[in-house]
Design an enzyme around this catalytic site. Structure first.
Site, PDB file in Angstrom:
ATOM      1  N   LYS A   9       9.898 -16.418 -44.818  1.00 42.61           N
ATOM      2  CA  LYS A   9      10.399 -16.525 -43.451  1.00 42.61           C
ATOM      3  C   LYS A   9      11.907 -16.861 -43.462  1.00 42.61           C
ATOM      4  O   LYS A   9      12.461 -17.217 -44.508  1.00 42.61           O
ATOM      5  CB  LYS A   9       9.582 -17.601 -42.717  1.00 42.61           C
ATOM      6  N   ASN A 112       7.634 -23.432 -41.977  1.00 43.05           N
ATOM      7  CA  ASN A 112       6.780 -23.475 -43.178  1.00 43.05           C
ATOM      8  C   ASN A 112       7.039 -22.357 -44.185  1.00 43.05           C
ATOM      9  O   ASN A 112       6.184 -22.043 -45.005  1.00 43.05           O
ATOM     10  CB  ASN A 112       5.306 -23.589 -42.772  1.00 43.05           C
TER      11      ASN A 112
HETATM   12  P1  GTP Z   1       1.080 -17.412 -41.339  1.00 41.24           P
HETATM   13  O1  GTP Z   1       0.873 -17.126 -42.777  1.00 41.24           O
HETATM   14  O2  GTP Z   1       2.549 -17.568 -40.966  1.00 41.24           O
HETATM   15  O3  GTP Z   1       0.352 -16.445 -40.428  1.00 41.24           O
HETATM   16  O4  GTP Z   1       0.462 -18.867 -41.115  1.00 41.24           O
HETATM   17  P2  GTP Z   1      -1.083 -19.251 -41.015  1.00 41.24           P
HETATM   18  O5  GTP Z   1      -1.950 -18.025 -41.075  1.00 41.24           O
HETATM   19  O6  GTP Z   1      -1.325 -20.299 -42.016  1.00 41.24           O
HETATM   20  O7  GTP Z   1      -1.170 -19.886 -39.559  1.00 41.24           O
HETATM   21  P3  GTP Z   1      -1.320 -19.149 -38.144  1.00 41.24           P
HETATM   22  O8  GTP Z   1      -1.452 -17.674 -38.340  1.00 41.24           O
HETATM   23  O9  GTP Z   1      -2.354 -19.862 -37.373  1.00 41.24           O
HETATM   24  O10 GTP Z   1       0.091 -19.472 -37.485  1.00 41.24           O
HETATM   25  C1  GTP Z   1       1.203 -18.633 -37.719  1.00 41.24           C
HETATM   26  C2  GTP Z   1       2.449 -19.472 -37.807  1.00 41.24           C
HETATM   27  O11 GTP Z   1       2.692 -20.078 -36.548  1.00 41.24           O
HETATM   28  C3  GTP Z   1       2.363 -20.657 -38.771  1.00 41.24           C
HETATM   29  O12 GTP Z   1       2.647 -20.305 -40.093  1.00 41.24           O
HETATM   30  C4  GTP Z   1       3.425 -21.571 -38.213  1.00 41.24           C
HETATM   31  O13 GTP Z   1       4.737 -21.174 -38.617  1.00 41.24           O
HETATM   32  C5  GTP Z   1       3.279 -21.341 -36.722  1.00 41.24           C
HETATM   33  N1  GTP Z   1       2.401 -22.359 -36.145  1.00 41.24           N
HETATM   34  C6  GTP Z   1       1.046 -22.454 -36.247  1.00 41.24           C
HETATM   35  N2  GTP Z   1       0.586 -23.519 -35.601  1.00 41.24           N
HETATM   36  C7  GTP Z   1       1.681 -24.134 -35.070  1.00 41.24           C
HETATM   37  C8  GTP Z   1       1.885 -25.294 -34.276  1.00 41.24           C
HETATM   38  O14 GTP Z   1       0.941 -26.012 -33.922  1.00 41.24           O
HETATM   39  N3  GTP Z   1       3.181 -25.588 -33.925  1.00 41.24           N
HETATM   40  C9  GTP Z   1       4.233 -24.819 -34.286  1.00 41.24           C
HETATM   41  N4  GTP Z   1       5.455 -25.158 -33.920  1.00 41.24           N
HETATM   42  N5  GTP Z   1       4.080 -23.721 -35.041  1.00 41.24           N
HETATM   43  C10 GTP Z   1       2.836 -23.387 -35.418  1.00 41.24           C
END
Ligand code: GTP
Ligand code: MG
Length: 149
Positions: A9, A112
């Protein structure tokens, strides 16, 4: 063979972590089949994260992901979708185990540093969204018999 979409990212790119993340997948034995630095258009990012469009953090997520270039990759190998997620660590870095990428290099869920597809079908959708078919290279490692039984 199974493939997954992994992206460094904008925060990971700015912090100089492309090489570190690539290194971990390479050293595990996975095969890079595509990679490019790309400043993603917001429409692509909204589509990429469309399942999260109702979440309160969605607008901020799109801003974050479009705040600079990302390094988009496709990796191939046995169970690479599941193993890729394990190597990245939990979504919230405060819950990511040390030894994982997030557990070693970041703190905040909204910063992240990396993305990994969450299922084989998701990976297929994301690869098609981010890459043209001709951007993927089909080749074999000479070391394949040293990696796979
Ligand atoms: P990705 O690999 O990036 O898709 O992450 P993930 O699959 O582990 O998580 P998810 O698809 O649920 O969320 C996508 C992204 O949104 C995360 O990696 C975070 O960067 C962001 N995100 C998820 N939950 C939160 C939250 O509660 N607050 C904020 N600010 N960002 C979030
Ligand atoms: Mg996700």
């Amino acid at each position: 063979a199974e493939r997954t979409f992994i992206a460094v990212k904008p925060d990971g790119v700015q912090r100089g972590l492309i090489g570190e993340i690539v290194k971990r997948f390479e050293q595990r034995g996975y095969k890079l089949v595509a990679g490019k630095l790309m400043w993603a258009p917001k429409d692509l990012l909204r589509n990429h994260y469309k399942d999260l469009s109702d979440k309160p953090f969605f607008p901020g997520l799109v801003e974050y992901m479009s705040s600079g270039p990302v390094f988009a990759m496709v990796w191939e190998g046995k169970e690479v979708v599941k193993m890729g997620r394990k190597m990245l660590g939990a979504t919230n870095p405060l819950a990511s185990e040390p030894g994982t990428i997030r557990g070693d290099y970041c703190i905040d869920v909204g910063r992240n540093i990396c993305h990994g597809s969450d299922a084989v079908e998701t990976a297929q959708r994301e690869i098609a969204l981010w890459f043209k078919p001709e951007e993927l290279s089909d080749y074999e490692f000479a070391s394949k018999p040293w990696i796979y039984e």
